[in-house]
Design a protein around this motif. Sequence first.
Motif, PDB file in Angstrom:
ATOM      1  N   PHE A  42       0.829  -1.201   0.000  1.00 16.93           N
ATOM      2  CA  PHE A  42       0.000   0.000   0.000  1.00 16.93           C
ATOM      3  C   PHE A  42       0.867   1.255   0.000  1.00 16.93           C
ATOM      4  O   PHE A  42       0.640   2.181  -0.768  1.00 16.93           O
ATOM      5  N   HIS A  43       1.883   1.272   0.869  1.00 22.12           N
ATOM      6  CA  HIS A  43       2.754   2.446   0.979  1.00 22.12           C
ATOM      7  C   HIS A  43       3.509   2.703  -0.318  1.00 22.12           C
ATOM      8  O   HIS A  43       3.622   3.833  -0.779  1.00 22.12           O
ATOM      9  N   SER A  44       4.033   1.646  -0.954  1.00 25.04           N
ATOM     10  CA  SER A  44       4.821   1.845  -2.170  1.00 25.04           C
ATOM     11  C   SER A  44       3.953   2.253  -3.357  1.00 25.04           C
ATOM     12  O   SER A  44       4.447   2.856  -4.297  1.00 25.04           O
ATOM     13  N   ASN A  45       2.656   1.969  -3.331  1.00 25.70           N
ATOM     14  CA  ASN A  45       1.783   2.314  -4.444  1.00 25.70           C
ATOM     15  C   ASN A  45       0.968   3.583  -4.231  1.00 25.70           C
ATOM     16  O   ASN A  45       0.420   4.115  -5.187  1.00 25.70           O
ATOM     17  N   TYR A  46       0.849   4.076  -2.999  1.00 28.25           N
ATOM     18  CA  TYR A  46      -0.040   5.207  -2.748  1.00 28.25           C
ATOM     19  C   TYR A  46       0.604   6.376  -2.006  1.00 28.25           C
ATOM     20  O   TYR A  46      -0.058   7.347  -1.724  1.00 28.25           O
ATOM     21  N   PHE A  47       1.862   6.281  -1.682  1.00 29.90           N
ATOM     22  CA  PHE A  47       2.554   7.377  -1.023  1.00 29.90           C
ATOM     23  C   PHE A  47       3.851   7.651  -1.779  1.00 29.90           C
ATOM     24  O   PHE A  47       4.351   6.791  -2.482  1.00 29.90           O
ATOM     25  N   PHE A  48       4.374   8.853  -1.611  1.00 30.93           N
ATOM     26  CA  PHE A  48       5.660   9.143  -2.225  1.00 30.93           C
ATOM     27  C   PHE A  48       6.427  10.142  -1.371  1.00 30.93           C
ATOM     28  O   PHE A  48       5.854  10.955  -0.667  1.00 30.93           O
ATOM     29  N   GLN A  49       7.738  10.007  -1.453  1.00 33.14           N
ATOM     30  CA  GLN A  49       8.662  10.823  -0.677  1.00 33.14           C
ATOM     31  C   GLN A  49       8.829  12.180  -1.355  1.00 33.14           C
ATOM     32  O   GLN A  49       8.991  12.258  -2.568  1.00 33.14           O
ATOM     33  N   ILE A  61      11.650  21.479  -5.003  1.00 27.91           N
ATOM     34  CA  ILE A  61      10.933  20.316  -4.466  1.00 27.91           C
ATOM     35  C   ILE A  61      11.229  19.137  -5.374  1.00 27.91           C
ATOM     36  O   ILE A  61      11.069  19.232  -6.591  1.00 27.91           O
ATOM     37  N   GLU A  62      11.676  18.029  -4.769  1.00 28.28           N
ATOM     38  CA  GLU A  62      11.950  16.813  -5.532  1.00 28.28           C
ATOM     39  C   GLU A  62      11.124  15.679  -4.937  1.00 28.28           C
ATOM     40  O   GLU A  62      11.061  15.529  -3.724  1.00 28.28           O
ATOM     41  N   ALA A  63      10.500  14.908  -5.829  1.00 25.13           N
ATOM     42  CA  ALA A  63       9.658  13.797  -5.384  1.00 25.13           C
ATOM     43  C   ALA A  63       9.909  12.589  -6.266  1.00 25.13           C
ATOM     44  O   ALA A  63      10.062  12.725  -7.481  1.00 25.13           O
ATOM     45  N   THR A  64       9.965  11.434  -5.641  1.00 23.03           N
ATOM     46  CA  THR A  64      10.032  10.171  -6.376  1.00 23.03           C
ATOM     47  C   THR A  64       8.618   9.619  -6.408  1.00 23.03           C
ATOM     48  O   THR A  64       8.063   9.258  -5.370  1.00 23.03           O
ATOM     49  N   LEU A  65       8.033   9.597  -7.592  1.00 28.11           N
ATOM     50  CA  LEU A  65       6.627   9.251  -7.734  1.00 28.11           C
ATOM     51  C   LEU A  65       6.442   7.779  -8.106  1.00 28.11           C
ATOM     52  O   LEU A  65       7.192   7.248  -8.922  1.00 28.11           O
ATOM     53  N   LYS A 109      -7.423   5.426 -10.386  1.00 26.62           N
ATOM     54  CA  LYS A 109      -7.017   5.718  -9.006  1.00 26.62           C
ATOM     55  C   LYS A 109      -6.342   7.074  -9.007  1.00 26.62           C
ATOM     56  O   LYS A 109      -5.678   7.451  -9.975  1.00 26.62           O
ATOM     57  N   ARG A 110      -6.505   7.786  -7.926  1.00 23.99           N
ATOM     58  CA  ARG A 110      -5.862   9.090  -7.768  1.00 23.99           C
ATOM     59  C   ARG A 110      -4.967   9.049  -6.540  1.00 23.99           C
ATOM     60  O   ARG A 110      -5.374   8.597  -5.484  1.00 23.99           O
ATOM     61  N   ILE A 111      -3.754   9.534  -6.735  1.00 24.97           N
ATOM     62  CA  ILE A 111      -2.830   9.710  -5.616  1.00 24.97           C
ATOM     63  C   ILE A 111      -2.456  11.183  -5.639  1.00 24.97           C
ATOM     64  O   ILE A 111      -2.016  11.702  -6.669  1.00 24.97           O
ATOM     65  N   GLU A 112      -2.670  11.880  -4.544  1.00 23.71           N
ATOM     66  CA  GLU A 112      -2.349  13.302  -4.541  1.00 23.71           C
ATOM     67  C   GLU A 112      -1.762  13.725  -3.216  1.00 23.71           C
ATOM     68  O   GLU A 112      -2.005  13.107  -2.184  1.00 23.71           O
ATOM     69  N   ARG A 113      -0.986  14.773  -3.304  1.00 27.25           N
ATOM     70  CA  ARG A 113      -0.349  15.328  -2.110  1.00 27.25           C
ATOM     71  C   ARG A 113      -0.325  16.839  -2.245  1.00 27.25           C
ATOM     72  O   ARG A 113      -0.022  17.376  -3.318  1.00 27.25           O
TER      73      ARG A 113
END
Length: 154
Positions: A42-49, A61-65, A109-113
Amino acid sequence: MDFWKDQLKNLFNDERLDGLIKSLDQQLEHSLKEFDQHLNHFHSNYFFQVESTEDENEIIIEATLPVGEEDKVKLDMVNHQLRILIQRFETEQIQNNNGELLKKENFSKRIERYLPLPANVDTESIKAAMSGNRLTVKIPKIVKQSQIIDIDLE
């Protein structure tokens, strides 16, 4: 009376209690491992650093998506917050043993931050670049000096 005392002693002897505790411990350990696997998926598919750095001119801002080839990434400003949105479209198919399609389902699916931004940034001049699954966003700062406000005395 002695008969029941002996029965209770046999019921609660150390070997049986040790066996029960070991069995419960193994079940709990197995359940926790499975839960950990689900949580990692779940964490690897729906969250990002997200990491940010700042100097006197800009915020980076740098993000690994967690994106695939078909996923769409969108950036926008919402109430002075940077929104990173990943839209994922997936298809699930169920076939019988002969390879005939029984069911096909499309879903998204939507993943947003949301990342709040300080007041001293130029939201009109944001630049973004994507390399693989690495997103880099550069937000220039507005260099504004303080302003003195006159007060009218009545």
